[in-house]
Design a protein around this motif. Structure first.
Motif, short mmCIF file in Angstrom:
data_model
loop_
_atom_site.label_atom_id
_atom_site.label_comp_id
_atom_site.label_asym_id
_atom_site.label_seq_id
_atom_site.Cartn_x
_atom_site.Cartn_y
_atom_site.Cartn_z
N ARG A 15 0.84 -1.22 0.00
CA ARG A 15 0.00 0.00 0.00
C ARG A 15 0.86 1.24 0.00
NH1 ARG A 15 -3.08 -2.67 3.89
NH2 ARG A 15 -2.36 -1.35 5.59
N CYS A 18 2.39 1.70 -3.40
CA CYS A 18 1.34 2.06 -4.33
C CYS A 18 0.97 3.55 -4.17
CB CYS A 18 0.15 1.17 -3.99
SG CYS A 18 -1.26 1.38 -4.97
N ALA A 30 -3.12 -1.83 -9.05
CA ALA A 30 -2.95 -2.48 -7.75
C ALA A 30 -3.80 -3.75 -7.71
CB ALA A 30 -3.39 -1.52 -6.64
N VAL A 38 -8.21 -4.21 -1.74
CA VAL A 38 -8.35 -3.55 -3.05
C VAL A 38 -9.09 -2.21 -2.85
CG1 VAL A 38 -9.40 -3.75 -5.32
CG2 VAL A 38 -8.34 -5.74 -4.27
N SER A 42 -8.23 2.27 -3.56
CA SER A 42 -8.93 2.74 -4.77
C SER A 42 -8.71 4.24 -5.04
CB SER A 42 -10.41 2.41 -4.70
OG SER A 42 -10.93 3.01 -3.56
N ALA A 45 -4.77 4.55 -6.78
CA ALA A 45 -4.26 3.69 -7.85
C ALA A 45 -5.12 4.01 -9.07
CB ALA A 45 -4.40 2.22 -7.48
N SER A 48 -7.60 -0.57 -9.42
CA SER A 48 -7.33 -1.54 -8.36
C SER A 48 -8.27 -2.71 -8.59
CB SER A 48 -7.52 -0.91 -6.98
OG SER A 48 -8.74 -0.22 -6.91
#
Ligand code: ADP
Length: 218
Positions: A15, A18, A30, A38, A42, A45, A48
């Motif tokens: 995370r 990312c 991701a 996920v 959101s 990314a 995701s």
């Protein structure tokens, strides 16, 4: 230059990678096998998705093949991490960086062609111990087994000395590349530039010379 990066495994490490890549303006895909993970990324990314990264078809369906960089940050399932790394290398992804949980995991990843293997807790632990041990060392980059670049904080002892007076290259064999003072960075220090306490010196040299400089020069 904007890079397209797939980050697989969205634990704390995945995370963080990312989010930071996204903030740096890179295009991040991701992937995690758990829905809540996920959803948690959101907002940072480009895409995701929920997928099992050890399933080759799932990775193909999401176009992972077109990415130049992949970060595999699955630490809780070594088998999945290894399988996923194999699939990504087989797909022809140029740079596959993988988080390893322990030395065995690391060894297997080396054998199957991971381009960079990271053990974040171990690496950070070494870094912190070195900084604490030194008291002056703020950061470092290992260029090879022999050479490093260090950031060292000038003390009262160094204050008021010019570089030519200090004569670091002759005395210690190290070269001062830059001097940071607050937000200013002097990237081509001149012989008569004067150091003051709190300056951050960016120094390059052989590790033994650097160690001597760090111990005796401050
Ligand atoms: P950290 O230690 O950085 O918090 P973890 O190793 O605990 O990271 O997290 C690994 C992540 O990888 C978890 O979010 C987990 O759901 C995910 N993961 C595990 N197996 C797979 C898989 N086969 N495909 C995709 N993601 C996976």
């Amino acid at each position: 230059m904007k890079k397209q990066v797939v980050v697989i495994g969205l634990g704390r490490f995945g995370r963080s990678v990312c989010k930071h890549l996204y903030e740096l303006g890179h295009e991040v895909l991701a992937i995690d096998i758990k829905e809540e993970r996920v959803n948690a990324v959101s907002n940072y990314a480009y895409y995701s998705v929920l997928a099992n990264a050890s399933d080759e078809n799932a990775l193909k369906n999401y176009g992972v093949k077109n990415f130049d960089h992949a970060i595999v940050a699955i630490g809780d399932n070594i088998e999945a991490s290894i399988l996923c790394t194999l699939i990504l290398k087989d797909m022809g992804i140029k740079e596959v960086w993988v988080k390893a949980r322990d030395p065995h995991h690391q060894k297997i990843l080396e054998k199957i062609g991971a381009d960079r293997i990271i053990q974040p807790e171990k690496e950070m632990g070494i870094r912190i111990a070195n900084q604490l041990d030194s008291g002056k060392l703020l950061d470092y980059i290992e260029l090879s087994n022999e050479y490093s670049i260090l950031e060292l904080k000038a003390t009262e002892k160094n204050s008021g000395k010019s570089l030519v007076q200090w004569d670091v290259r002759a005395k210690f064999g190290c070269t001062i590349l830059a001097i940071k003072r607050g937000n200013d960075v002097n990237i081509s220090p001149m012989p008569h530039d004067v150091i003051i306490q709190g300056d951050i010196l960016v120094v390059i040299g052989n590790i033994h010379d650097l160690k001597r400089f760090e111990k005796k020069g401050f």
